[in-house]
Every structure is written in C-alpha cells, then in structure tokens.
Design a protein around this motif. Structure first.
Motif, PDB file in Angstrom:
ATOM      1  N   PHE A 138      19.259 -37.459  10.243  1.00  0.00           N
ATOM      2  CA  PHE A 138      17.942 -37.120   9.714  1.00  0.00           C
ATOM      3  C   PHE A 138      17.670 -38.053   8.549  1.00  0.00           C
ATOM      4  O   PHE A 138      18.505 -38.216   7.660  1.00  0.00           O
ATOM      5  CB  PHE A 138      17.907 -35.665   9.251  1.00  0.00           C
TER       6      PHE A 138
ATOM      7  N   THR B 104      23.249 -27.353  11.785  1.00  0.00           N
ATOM      8  CA  THR B 104      24.601 -27.621  12.274  1.00  0.00           C
ATOM      9  C   THR B 104      24.588 -28.587  13.446  1.00  0.00           C
ATOM     10  O   THR B 104      25.630 -28.865  14.033  1.00  0.00           O
ATOM     11  CB  THR B 104      25.285 -26.312  12.706  1.00  0.00           C
ATOM     12  N   LYS B 105      23.406 -29.076  13.819  1.00  0.00           N
ATOM     13  CA  LYS B 105      23.296 -29.997  14.956  1.00  0.00           C
ATOM     14  C   LYS B 105      22.253 -31.043  14.652  1.00  0.00           C
ATOM     15  O   LYS B 105      21.370 -30.835  13.805  1.00  0.00           O
ATOM     16  CB  LYS B 105      22.814 -29.229  16.205  1.00  0.00           C
ATOM     17  N   LEU B 106      22.328 -32.155  15.361  1.00  0.00           N
ATOM     18  CA  LEU B 106      21.243 -33.147  15.317  1.00  0.00           C
ATOM     19  C   LEU B 106      20.560 -33.147  16.679  1.00  0.00           C
ATOM     20  O   LEU B 106      21.203 -32.902  17.701  1.00  0.00           O
ATOM     21  CB  LEU B 106      21.813 -34.538  15.028  1.00  0.00           C
ATOM     22  N   PRO B 107      19.254 -33.442  16.701  1.00  0.00           N
ATOM     23  CA  PRO B 107      18.574 -33.489  18.002  1.00  0.00           C
ATOM     24  C   PRO B 107      19.127 -34.628  18.851  1.00  0.00           C
ATOM     25  O   PRO B 107      19.583 -35.645  18.313  1.00  0.00           O
ATOM     26  CB  PRO B 107      17.112 -33.779  17.629  1.00  0.00           C
ATOM     27  N   ASP B 108      19.062 -34.447  20.151  1.00  0.00           N
ATOM     28  CA  ASP B 108      19.460 -35.521  21.075  1.00  0.00           C
ATOM     29  C   ASP B 108      18.729 -36.811  20.732  1.00  0.00           C
ATOM     30  O   ASP B 108      17.509 -36.811  20.584  1.00  0.00           O
ATOM     31  CB  ASP B 108      19.031 -35.135  22.511  1.00  0.00           C
TER      32      ASP B 108
ATOM     33  N   VAL C  83      18.829 -38.565  18.015  1.00  0.00           N
ATOM     34  CA  VAL C  83      18.622 -38.823  16.583  1.00  0.00           C
ATOM     35  C   VAL C  83      19.998 -38.936  15.933  1.00  0.00           C
ATOM     36  O   VAL C  83      20.793 -37.997  15.993  1.00  0.00           O
ATOM     37  CB  VAL C  83      17.796 -37.688  15.929  1.00  0.00           C
TER      38      VAL C  83
ATOM     39  N   ASN D 242      12.553 -38.438  13.051  1.00  0.00           N
ATOM     40  CA  ASN D 242      13.423 -37.260  13.230  1.00  0.00           C
ATOM     41  C   ASN D 242      13.014 -36.369  14.390  1.00  0.00           C
ATOM     42  O   ASN D 242      13.535 -35.257  14.530  1.00  0.00           O
ATOM     43  CB  ASN D 242      13.436 -36.439  11.939  1.00  0.00           C
TER      44      ASN D 242
ATOM     45  N   ALA E 202      19.788 -24.082  15.136  1.00  0.00           N
ATOM     46  CA  ALA E 202      20.929 -24.904  14.712  1.00  0.00           C
ATOM     47  C   ALA E 202      20.428 -26.259  14.196  1.00  0.00           C
ATOM     48  O   ALA E 202      21.018 -26.857  13.301  1.00  0.00           O
ATOM     49  CB  ALA E 202      21.898 -25.102  15.872  1.00  0.00           C
ATOM     50  N   LEU E 203      19.312 -26.727  14.763  1.00  0.00           N
ATOM     51  CA  LEU E 203      18.707 -27.968  14.271  1.00  0.00           C
ATOM     52  C   LEU E 203      17.955 -27.722  12.971  1.00  0.00           C
ATOM     53  O   LEU E 203      18.021 -28.507  12.034  1.00  0.00           O
ATOM     54  CB  LEU E 203      17.717 -28.522  15.312  1.00  0.00           C
TER      55      LEU E 203
END
Lengths: 397, 234
Positions: free
Chosen positions: B138, B129-133, B135, A82, A121-122
């Motif tokens: 989760f 509200t976002k996912l990492p670049d 990924v 992650n 936000a993440l």
C-alpha cells in the motif's frame, strides 16, 4: 505548423496541449485564473477503473479502464495505486454486485469477487456489516499533479501557457474564427491573439466560451459536494456496491479521506456553494461503509462542477453519460475554425485530447499519428524548474 | 450563521505604475467559509481581476499559500470564523516573485528539489492482514504539498538568498531515507554543501507554519545529525 489556441487551463486543455505539440502544432493556452483552478483540481481524485459506469454507461467504463492502464505507465508518481473495493451492505447491493461483475467483465475491467472476511482483512475499517466485495483497479490520483504532468511535458515541447488571461471575445470574419480577444489580468491590458484554430476546452465553462462565438453547446454544469476528513482510514478506494448515486465513495489520499459526492444541475459553474444537507447526507452514507469517517474532523468542504453533456432523455442526472464529444462547429453551426471539447472526466483527459487532436489534424489536412499513449510524461516539478527564472513567460505568441 | 466581514487584500501588478496598495472588500460569509471561499466570492461578484492561485480546495495541491493576518497558511483550509474582529488581511507569500496580487511564481521553490525524487512512500499500517491481489505494497503520496509556506516563513531562505531552504531539505531527507548506499552520497553532499543545512538557524518557523505536518525542522536536524557522524547537538 498551424497555431492552435486552447481556451481553458484544466486537465483537458493540458492534455490537448501535450498531444498537439507532440504532433508538431504551435500551441497557446489561455486560462482566466490559475491553471487547474476550475473543475480539474477539485474533484475527488479518483482514477476510475470504470466499474462505477460499467452497468449503465458502458462507453465511459471502457474509456476509463483503457486510460487507467495508460496513466499508470505514463504518470506513475501522480497515483496511489492501491486498487478499490465495491462493498455490499444489503441484499440489494449483493444482487447489484452480480450485474456489476458481469458488466465489468464485458467492459474489460478486471474485477474479483471477495468475501466479507477477505475485504475486512484488506481494510479493517470497513463496517462489520459488509456482506461481500469486488476488487477493482481503481486508484487515487493527485488531481493537481496529474494535470501538471501534462502541462510540464507540453511546455517542454514548446506550448505556451497564459494563466490569468481571460478570453472575452472570439473574432470571426466571413464565418471563420480568426483569433481571440484576451484580457490579461497580469498586465491589466487587453490584446488580440491570432490563431488558425480555436479549441473550446473550458469544461463546465464551455457554454460561456461558445456563446462568445454565437454558438450554443449542450453543456450543463453538474456540481457535486466533496468532504475531506482528517485521517487515512483505508488504503483502497471504497465504493458502495449500488447503482451510481450519492455518498457512495471514499477516496484515501495522503492523510485524508475524501468523501463524495452528490449531483445537481446548475446554470452557472461558479454558483455552486455546497448545500449543508448534502454534507450531512454524504458523511452519513459514507460512514455506513467506513464508520470512522463519520467521527473524523472535517478538513474541508467544497464543490466541483462536472461538465455534463445535456441529455433530455436521462431519467436522472446520474444517468447522464460521462463520456465526451468533440464538436466541429463548421459541421454543426457553419462556423469554421472552432471546435469544442465537451464532457469527459479527469481519468479520460488523454483520450479526450487524442480525439480532439485527431479532429484538428483532419481539419488542417495533416496525417500525424497520436503518440501520447506511450510517451512518458515528465514530472510536474519540471513545469516550474523549466520556466525561465523571474517569472513565467508572458510574451504574446 | 451569516456574518459580515472585510477582507483587506494587498493589490499590486509587477511592472504597473500603480504602487502596491491594500483594497478592502466587504462581503457576507457563512460560519464555515474558508478564506478561499471568500476570495472566490470576490472574484465572481466584485472583481474578476483579483489574482490568486487555487486548485484542490482541500490542502493537497499546495497552490493557495498566502499570508493570512501575517501568518503563512493555505486559504482553502483556513476558516474565517477563527479570527476575531471583522477584518482579515491577505498578502502574497514573501520570498517568491510576485505574479500579481496574491499569486506568486513558485519557480524558485523547485530550484533545489530534484524532479525525480520519489513522491510516493509506503502507506501507514492500518491493521490490515492482507494485500489485494496484484498490489505489492500500500502506497501513498508524501505529506509535503510543495506550498512554499515554510520557505516563506524561514528567516534565512528566500528567492535571492543562498540557503536551499526547509522544503528542499525535507524532501532531500525523505529521498535519503528511501535510498541505499552508495547512492546516498550525492544527497548527503548536497545537504552538507555551503547552501545546505549549515545555514539553518533553528528558528523552527518552517515546522510552525507547515499545513500538512511535514515538520521540515526535524528533517533538517536529521540531516545535521547524520552529516556530523550521528552526534546530536546539545
């Protein structure tokens, strides 16, 4: 092929057994307790991107990112992939962040600067005081299952493992190591095991093992405290954007958050009871990054002893390099037939094994390339399902 | 606060002529000490030959399952202070072959768990509200740490018994939940086989002792419902 005896059943011994069996050696590994009962099982479970070391310990950083990429492909089910964040909470942190970003780039670690709003936000559990962050390719590992992947694969290739068998003596004749004296706690008996070469892969215990051959190795146990609290409050690994220090990492894993860590220098790798003040300090510092971990119920508190290579020049224990060395005691001490694998960390065990197996090939006159970079490991469950029914193999090699 | 306690530990080596016996160790512990801390104190100071399994110290690896005052628990997350009286009794997990003292051989545990069943799943939604670049989702490990406590506590499971047991059925149901038809068929066949869910007698001991909230009995009920065409039993 030569019979190699490995002393120490942690991640390093596991990865070395895997590498050596792939190269065709006969391997027997002895561990005084259960496999992975030393440092290996009990670290925080971080698969380092290398960013933590990039500024002050570039060698370790480069090793980490290279191994990070390899482990993602050869043992994916032992990792929660992650990524991680380094978060800035002060102006000093932000200034360090600029240095860190440069250092990551020169070490080959993909790091991306993101704003405070993006970071939250993440990960909404981050403190509202966060001022900015770097995204890095950290991950969570299952510390036990990753090591067992190596053990399972090595067993299938023919390595034999002897847990609950403590090495009490190293036999030498005319300046050459010939084998080891074992006390087998499963049988309550002692025995001699002959080998062509002995590898000291005992981690923080390596000083004790080397002493059995009359050799002094520069290993220094460096324990640190870890605190597991209930609740998964982030999905990414959260690091404080400051020079390596204390209470600056939160590793989510399953339904827990693992808070780390501290560092002191110890003489005895087993005398490492967690000091209460370390627990309080780590928890308070981590709660500055993610407030929820400060309120959570504590699941467990424990310590793990890092295998540090002594360094009189380091200004603080945190500055001691986390890279590794393998020592041919023939060259250093005039004793043939024994090598020591010192230092390192869970993220780099495969590289530690590659270098050590390379030295063993050199010493035994073989030219066999390493294949562990691209050989997928077989799952940890095979360690048990491959075992003969009714118990692990116990026969002497 | 320091406190004096006694650990009463079952000692035995298979193949040894000495019959099983309980040995009592006296030691001084802290208020926070776990059973595992106490075992390490004994091994480090009083008896290096004491055999027990351990690794992570925080209920993730699943190696230190044992009977603590008669209940299946993990030594690492069981604080001694919760027990009244001065003696804590430790025995190896029943239902598994003994390696020695408190250490058992986990080989039978994996008999019906496929090596390839997925150990990862989507992580819980934490409000992001976002996912990492880079990924895509989760993810996290499954809750089951394969400690064997449920199998040990189950009255109809065990090394010599036909029942595949609560851990294997829970793992099977998790795999089933992640599998699309028609690949579900062999899994359902395995669950419905003569060694499968039909042998569960709903004692619920598995869910009672599970240290990581897998609740295997719920998974078994799920399988039973699915195999019987969606009808739940009364």
């Amino acid at each position: 092929m030569e019979h190699i005896i490995i002393i120490g059943g942690g991640g390093a011994g596991a990865a070395l057994a895997h590498d050596l069996t792939l190269r065709g050696f006969e391997v027997s590994l002895f561990e005084k307790g259960e496999l992975t009962s030393g440092t290996t099982g009990r670290h925080h479970g971080l698969l380092h991107s290398g960013a933590r070391y990039a500024v002050h310990d570039r060698a370790a950083a480069v090793e980490c990112i290279e191994e990070n990429r390899i482990l993602r492909t050869i043992a994916p089910q032992a990792l929660e992939q992650n990524d991680g964040l380094f978060v800035a909470l002060s102006q000093d942190d932000e200034e360090y962040g600029e240095t860190l970003l440069d250092a990551c780039r020169t070490s080959g670690i993909k790091a991306k600067k993101i704003s405070a709003a993006e970071a939250r936000a993440l990960e909404p559990a981050l403190t509202p005081e966060v001022r900015g962050a770097l995204q890095v390719p950290d991950a969570t590992m299952d510390a036990w299952r990753l090591a067992m992947y190596f053990f399972a694969t090595a067993r299938r290739s023919g390595a034999t493992f002897h847990p609950f068998c403590e090495v009490q003596g190293i036999d030498t004749r005319a300046g050459r190591v010939t084998g080891v004296e074992i006390i087998d706690y499963t049988a309550g008996k002692t025995r001699t095991v002959k080998g062509d070469l002995v590898v000291n892969a005992a981690g923080a215990w390596a000083g004790r093992v080397a002493a059995l051959a009359g050799i002094d190795v520069p290993i220094q146990p460096g324990p640190g405290v870890l605190v597991a609290v209930e609740g998964r409050v982030t999905n990414m690994v959260i690091n404080r954007m400051h020079p390596a220090g204390e209470g600056d990492i939160i590793v989510p894993q399953r339904g827990l958050s693992i808070l780390g860590t501290s560092l002191w220098l110890a003489d005895d790798p087993e005398d490492i009871s967690p000091p209460k003040e370390h627990v309080d300090r780590i928890t308070a510092l981590c709660a500055r990054m993610v407030p929820a971990v400060g309120e959570a119920a504590v699941r467990s508190v424990w310590s793990a002893a890092r295998p540090l290579i002594r360094d009189a020049e380091a200004s603080s224990p945190q500055q001691i390099s986390r890279t590794f060395e393998c020592y041919d005691h023939k060259v250093i001490h005039g004793v043939e037939g024994i090598v020591s694998l010192l230092g390192g960390k869970a993220t780099t065990v495969r590289a530690m094994a590659e270098k050590t197996a390379g030295l063993i090939c050199h010493k035994t006159g073989h030219e066999i390339p390493c294949r562990t970079r691209t050989t997928p490991l077989i799952p940890w469950r095979c360690f048990f399902s491959d075992a003969p029914r009714g118990g692990l193999p116990r026969s002497a090699p | 606060m320091k406190r004096k306690i006694r650990l009463k530990i079952r000692r035995h080596r298979p193949g040894s002529e000495t019959p099983p016996r309980f040995e009592i160790f006296s030691l001084t512990i802290d208020a926070e000490s776990s059973v595992l801390d106490a075992l390490e104190m004994i091994q480090g100071g009083q008896d290096p030959s004491l055999m027990f399994r351990r690794s992570c110290h925080h209920s993730s690896c699943g190696t230190c399952g044992m009977l603590i005052n008669g209940d299946e628990r993990l030594a690492c997350v069981t604080r001694i202070s919760q027990f009244k009286g001065g003696t804590v009794t430790l025995e190896p997990l029943p239902g598994f072959p003994l390696l020695g003292d408190l250490a058992v051989d986990m080989t039978p545990f994996y008999r019906d768990i496929d090596e390839g069943w997925d150990y990862l799943r989507g992580a819980e939604n934490l409000g992001g509200t976002k996912l990492p670049d880079g990924v895509e989702r989760f993810e996290r490990f499954e809750n089951c740490i394969e400690c064997g406590c449920c199998v040990s506590a189950c009255p109809v499971a065990g090394e010599e018994k036909p029942f595949m047991g609560p851990a294997a059925l829970a793992a099977l149901n998790r795999e089933l939940q992640k599998t699309e038809e028609p690949a579900t068929l062999p899994l359902l066949e395995q669950a419905g086989s003569e060694r499968g869910e039909r042998l569960c007698n709903r004692t619920l001991a598995c869910s009672r002792v599970c240290p990581t909230a897998v609740y295997p009995a719920r998974h078994i009920l799920d399988l039973r419902t699915r195999l019987r065409g969606g009808r739940r039993e009364p």
